[in-house]
Design a protein around this motif. Structure first.
Motif, PDB file in Angstrom:
ATOM      1  N   VAL A  75      10.388  -2.779  -9.881  1.00  0.00           N
ATOM      2  CA  VAL A  75       9.750  -2.048 -10.978  1.00  0.00           C
ATOM      3  C   VAL A  75       8.563  -2.890 -11.424  1.00  0.00           C
ATOM      4  CG1 VAL A  75       9.974  -1.400 -13.405  1.00  0.00           C
ATOM      5  CG2 VAL A  75      11.768  -0.780 -11.788  1.00  0.00           C
ATOM      6  N   ALA A  76       7.409  -2.276 -11.545  1.00  0.00           N
ATOM      7  CA  ALA A  76       6.197  -2.999 -11.948  1.00  0.00           C
ATOM      8  C   ALA A  76       5.499  -2.234 -13.058  1.00  0.00           C
ATOM      9  CB  ALA A  76       5.262  -3.187 -10.763  1.00  0.00           C
ATOM     10  N   MET A  77       5.008  -2.978 -14.045  1.00  0.00           N
ATOM     11  CA  MET A  77       4.307  -2.322 -15.153  1.00  0.00           C
ATOM     12  C   MET A  77       3.249  -3.261 -15.702  1.00  0.00           C
ATOM     13  SD  MET A  77       7.308  -2.448 -18.057  1.00  0.00           S
ATOM     14  CE  MET A  77       8.497  -1.721 -16.964  1.00  0.00           C
ATOM     15  N   SER A  78       2.192  -2.661 -16.202  1.00  0.00           N
ATOM     16  CA  SER A  78       1.093  -3.451 -16.736  1.00  0.00           C
ATOM     17  C   SER A  78       0.532  -2.796 -17.982  1.00  0.00           C
ATOM     18  CB  SER A  78      -0.025  -3.593 -15.694  1.00  0.00           C
ATOM     19  OG  SER A  78      -1.125  -4.290 -16.243  1.00  0.00           O
ATOM     20  N   TYR A  79       0.481  -3.556 -19.067  1.00  0.00           N
ATOM     21  CA  TYR A  79      -0.272  -3.086 -20.223  1.00  0.00           C
ATOM     22  C   TYR A  79      -1.747  -3.006 -19.847  1.00  0.00           C
ATOM     23  CZ  TYR A  79       3.603  -3.293 -23.460  1.00  0.00           C
ATOM     24  OH  TYR A  79       4.783  -3.036 -24.113  1.00  0.00           O
ATOM     25  N   ASP A  80      -2.423  -2.025 -20.396  1.00  0.00           N
ATOM     26  CA  ASP A  80      -3.825  -1.766 -20.091  1.00  0.00           C
ATOM     27  C   ASP A  80      -4.663  -2.164 -21.297  1.00  0.00           C
ATOM     28  OD1 ASP A  80      -6.321  -0.807 -19.463  1.00  0.00           O
ATOM     29  OD2 ASP A  80      -5.606   1.142 -18.750  1.00  0.00           O
ATOM     30  N   PRO A  84       0.827  -1.225   0.000  1.00  0.00           N
ATOM     31  CA  PRO A  84       0.000   0.000   0.000  1.00  0.00           C
ATOM     32  C   PRO A  84       0.855   1.266   0.000  1.00  0.00           C
ATOM     33  CG  PRO A  84      -0.864  -1.603   1.561  1.00  0.00           C
ATOM     34  CD  PRO A  84       0.447  -2.154   1.085  1.00  0.00           C
ATOM     35  N   ASP A  85       0.446   2.215  -0.815  1.00  0.00           N
ATOM     36  CA  ASP A  85       1.077   3.541  -0.904  1.00  0.00           C
ATOM     37  C   ASP A  85       2.539   3.494  -1.339  1.00  0.00           C
ATOM     38  OD1 ASP A  85      -1.301   4.770   0.035  1.00  0.00           O
ATOM     39  OD2 ASP A  85      -0.726   4.330   2.110  1.00  0.00           O
ATOM     40  N   SER A  86       2.979   2.387  -1.943  1.00  0.00           N
ATOM     41  CA  SER A  86       4.381   2.311  -2.364  1.00  0.00           C
ATOM     42  C   SER A  86       4.575   2.639  -3.842  1.00  0.00           C
ATOM     43  CB  SER A  86       4.942   0.916  -2.088  1.00  0.00           C
ATOM     44  OG  SER A  86       4.386  -0.058  -2.958  1.00  0.00           O
ATOM     45  N   PHE A  87       3.484   2.715  -4.605  1.00  0.00           N
ATOM     46  CA  PHE A  87       3.601   2.884  -6.055  1.00  0.00           C
ATOM     47  C   PHE A  87       3.929   4.325  -6.410  1.00  0.00           C
ATOM     48  CE2 PHE A  87       1.334   2.992 -10.370  1.00  0.00           C
ATOM     49  CZ  PHE A  87       2.434   2.458 -11.037  1.00  0.00           C
ATOM     50  N   VAL A  88       5.010   4.504  -7.142  1.00  0.00           N
ATOM     51  CA  VAL A  88       5.383   5.804  -7.694  1.00  0.00           C
ATOM     52  C   VAL A  88       5.299   5.664  -9.212  1.00  0.00           C
ATOM     53  CG1 VAL A  88       7.184   7.553  -7.923  1.00  0.00           C
ATOM     54  CG2 VAL A  88       6.894   6.321  -5.754  1.00  0.00           C
ATOM     55  N   GLU A  89       4.284   6.286  -9.816  1.00  0.00           N
ATOM     56  CA  GLU A  89       4.011   6.063 -11.231  1.00  0.00           C
ATOM     57  C   GLU A  89       4.844   6.976 -12.116  1.00  0.00           C
ATOM     58  OE1 GLU A  89       0.247   5.816 -14.377  1.00  0.00           O
ATOM     59  OE2 GLU A  89      -0.119   6.228 -12.250  1.00  0.00           O
TER      60      GLU A  89
END
Length: 578
Positions: A156-161, A111-116
Motif C-alpha cells: 500500500v502506498a500513499m503520498s500527501y500532495d 510500472p502499471d501496478s498502481f491501483v488508485e
C-alpha cells in the motif's frame, strides 16, 4: 426495415427497459401493440418478414466507434486530477527542485501496478467554494494513495500532495487513509507513506464537527505496527498529524531539506513559543542526530531508492550475493588489544557485498544496527563500535539496539551480535541519562526474542554489557563463539585488579613497583580471560577462525526465516517508536 440485432419493440418491466431484437434482417409488417399498452406473456407484439436477398453479398457497414458519453465523463473527471491538468502547480514544484506526489509514487512502484483509491475525492469545502473549483484545485483531497508493487511484491502506498492545500489532512483524505490502512491489515501489505505537509485542515466546513478528534487514522495506522512493515518518507515540511504518522513508522527516511516537527510554525506561534521559520523547527541535522531519522537521503529520488532497498529485506530470501575474501577478517582487528579499528569494515566484509543497510547511524554512535544478507537471506546485525566510548553501552546505544531487536523479532529476521564492549557506561554523567532504565531495555528486548540469535565476540566481552550483547547471557544465543582477539571478564580487567587488589597495591610504597605489580596482575588476568580459556571452561562454544564466521551464522536460518506474512497475526503488540 430492420437489421439483425436491432430492437423492434421495447418492453418496460419493473422500471427497466428490455429490448426485443430482430433475429435476422427483415421488414416489420405490423405492430400488434401501441406505446403505453400493457402486455402479457405470449402476446404477439409485431410481425417481421425476413428480407429477400438477391444472392449477392451485401456489405454491412460497421457503426463508427465513439466513446459513450458516460465513459467520456469519467475519463475527463479522472484526468482533472493528474499532473498534466495542473501545469502551474507542477511547475512550481519543479522550480523548487521537488517532485509531485504522483511522480514519487511512479518512481516507487512497478510500472502499471498502481491501483488508485479515491481519486475523485475533493476537499469538503462546498459551503465555501464551488464544486468546479474544488475538483480542479483539490484533486484526490490532497492524498494520492492505493495499492501497487515494489519489485513484484504488493504494497500500500500513499503520498500527501503538498500542492493541494499544503498537504493538510482533510476529512475525506482521512477516510481514504482509513480505507487503505484496513486493506493493508486485511491483505498483510507493507505501507509506504510520503508524509509531506501540515496537520489537520481547519477549512473543511462541509462536515458537522467540533474538533474531529474521533478520526480513526492514527489508531488504524498504529495498529499496523508489528503486523506489516511501515516505511515513512519525509521531504520538505512534515508537521503535526503528518509527523505523528511518520513517527509510527518502523523506519523514517528523510531528505536533506526536510523539517520534521510535532508542531509547525503556526502552532508554535499560537502557543506563545515564538516565531520560527519552518526550516528551523526540526531540520535534518537535529532529527538525524536525535534518532528520529533512520536513513538520510540527499533528495526524493534517493529517498525512494532507500525505501525500495529497505523493503527488500522484508520480502524473504533473495539471490546470494558476492562474498569478500573472508581471510581479510583476521586482519581487520589489530593484535594489539588497545588499538582501535572500524567495526563497519568487519560488518561489510562478513556479509554479502553491498547488502548492509545501516539504520539510525546518526544516533547512539556506540552501537551499529544494520540489515544485511548472508547468501541472500536477510538478517539483523547489532555491533558495538569501539571508536565511541571504547564500545561501552550508553543510554542512547541501548535504546537504539533494543528498538532494532523488536523490529527484527516482529518480522522473523535472525539476529547476529558482534560483541566488543567493556560493559555499560558508568559514572555520574551516565546516571544523569537514566542509564539504569535505558540499559535494562536491552535485557528486556533481548531476553524475549523469538528469533534465532548468535553472538560473535570480536574482542572485549566484559560484564553486563557483554551479556546484553548475547540477549541476556552467553547461553541464550544458539551459539556464542569468539575470535582469537577475544578477551573476557566479569568487568574491565584494570578496574577488576584495582578493586580486587586495592589493599595489596596500597601496601607497596614504591610507585614503580606498585605499577609493575599492577601491570603484571592485569596481564595475568588477561591471560586467564583469553577466548581459548573461556572455551576450555565451556563458557563459550568455541574460538574460531574469523573466516569460519559465516558458517556459524548460517545455522541461524530456519525454513520460514523472514517470511513474516505466513503468520496468522502479530508476534508482538507493536514496535516501539523509540
Amino acid at each position: 426495415p430492420v437489421h439483425a440485432g436491432t430492437p423492434v419493440v421495447i418492453l418496460e418491466a419493473m422500471k427497466l427497459e428490455h429490448e426485443i431484437v430482430a433475429e435476422a434482417d427483415g421488414v416489420v409488417e405490423s405492430l400488434a401493440v401501441a406505446i403505453g399498452d400493457a402486455v402479457t406473456a405470449g402476446q404477439l407484439l409485431a410481425t417481421l418478414t425476413p428480407a429477400q436477398h438477391n444472392g449477392a453479398a451485401q456489405a454491412v457497414s460497421e457503426p463508427e466507434s465513439t466513446e459513450r458519453d458516460d465513459l467520456e465523463r469519467v475519463h475527463e473527471r479522472h484526468a482533472l486530477g493528474l499532473d498534466a491538468a495542473r501545469p502551474e502547480a507542477v511547475a512550481r514544484r519543479h522550480d523548487a527542485g521537488r517532485r509531485t506526489a504522483r511522480e514519487n509514487l511512479d518512481d516507487l512502484l512497478d510500472p502499471d501496478s498502481f491501483v488508485e483509491y479515491g481519486p475523485l475525492m475533493f476537499a469538503a469545502q462546498e459551503r465555501r467554494r464551488s464544486r468546479e473549483e474544488l475538483i480542479t484545485r483539490t484533486p484526490a483531497d490532497g492524498l494520492v494513495g492505493g495499492t501497487g508493487a515494489v519489485a513484484g511484491d504488493p504494497v500500500v502506498a500513499m503520498s500527501y500532495d503538498y500542492t493541494v492545500l499544503a498537504g493538510t489532512q482533510g476529512m475525506r483524505n482521512h477516510l481514504k487513509k482509513d480505507r487503505l490502512f484496513e486493506i493493508a491489515e486485511r491483505r498483510r501489505l507493507p505501507v509506504v507513506l510520503f508524509a509531506e505537509g501540515g496537520g489537520g485542515r481547519p477549512g473543511d466546513v462541509d462536515m458537522p464537527i467540533v474538533a474531529g478528534l474521533d478520526c480513526r487514522a492514527f489508531q488504524l495506522f498504529a495498529q499496523l505496527s508489528g503486523l506489516v512493515p511501515l516505511v515513512g518518507i519525509a521531504s520538505g515540511y512534515c508537521f503535526a498529524g503528518n509527523a505523528a504518522l511518520l513517527g509510527c513508522c518502523d523506519v523514517v527516511i528523510a531528505t536533506e531539506d526536510s523539517s520534521i516537527g510535532m508542531g509547525g510554525p503556526a502552532m508554535i506561534e499560537g502557543g506563545g513559543l515564538g516565531v520560527h521559520h519552518p526550516a528551523d523547527v526540526g531540520p535534518i541535522d537535529v532529527q538525524h542526530a536525535g534518532g528520529v531519522v533512520d536513513l538520510r537521503a540527499a533528495d526524493e529520488p534517493e529517498a525512494v531508492a532507500l525505501a525500495k532497498r529497505y523493503l527488500s529485506y522484508f520480502a524473504g530470501p533473495g539471490e546470494p550475493g558476492a562474498v569478500a575474501d573472508q581471510q581479510l577478517l583476521c586482519e581487520l582487528i589489530p593484535e594489539q588489544r588497545k588499538r582501535v579499528y572500524e567495526v563497519r569494515r568487519v560488518v561489510e566484509t562478513l556479509f554479502d557485498q553491498g547488502s548492509v543497510l545501516e539504520l539510525r547511524d546518526g544516533f547512539g554512535p556506540g552501537m551499529v544496527t544494520a540489515l544485511a544478507r548472508l547468501d541472500g537471506r536477510p538478517l539483523g546485525v547489532v555491533a558495538n563500535d569501539p571508536t565511541h566510548l571504547g564500545g561501552a553501552i550508553d543510554a542512547d546505544s541501548a535504546d537504539k539496539a533494543a528498538r532494532f531487536l523488536q523490529l527484527c523479532d516482529a518480522f522473523d529476521l535472525p539476529v547476529v551480535f558482534l560483541c566488543d564492549t567493556p560493559g555499560f557506561m558508568v559514572g555520574p554523567a551516565a546516571e544523569a541519562t537514566a542509564t539504569v532504565r535505558h540499559f535494562a531495555r536491552l535485557f528486556l528486548a533481548g531476553s524475549n526474542l523469538t528469533v534465532p540469535t548468535g553472538t560473535i565476540v570480536l574482542r572485549k566481552g566484559y560484564g553486563l554489557g557483554a551479556q546484553a550483547m548475547a540477549g541476556g547471557g552467553f547461553k541464550v544465543p544458539l551459539f556464542t563463539v569468539a575470535w582469537p582477539t577475544s578477551e573476557f571478564g566479569a568487568m574491565g580487567l584494570e578496574g577488576a585488579v584495582r578493586l580486587g587488589m586495592r589493599r595489596e597495591l596500597e601496601a607497596i610504597e614504591d610507585p614503580e613497583e606498585r605499577e609493575r605489580v599492577f601491570q603484571a596482575t592485569v596481564a595475568a588476568a588477561y591471560e586467564r580471560g583469553r577466548g581459548v580459556n573461556m572455551a576450555a571452561y565451556g563458557e563459550i562454544d568455541d574460538v574460531i577462525d574469523p573466516a569460519d564466521s559465516r558458517r556459524w551464522i548460517a545455522t541461524l536460518f530456519e525454513p520460514d526465516s523472514g517470511r513474516w506474512w505466513r503468520r496468522p497475526g502479530k508476534k508482538r503488540p507493536y514496535i516501539d517508536a523509540w
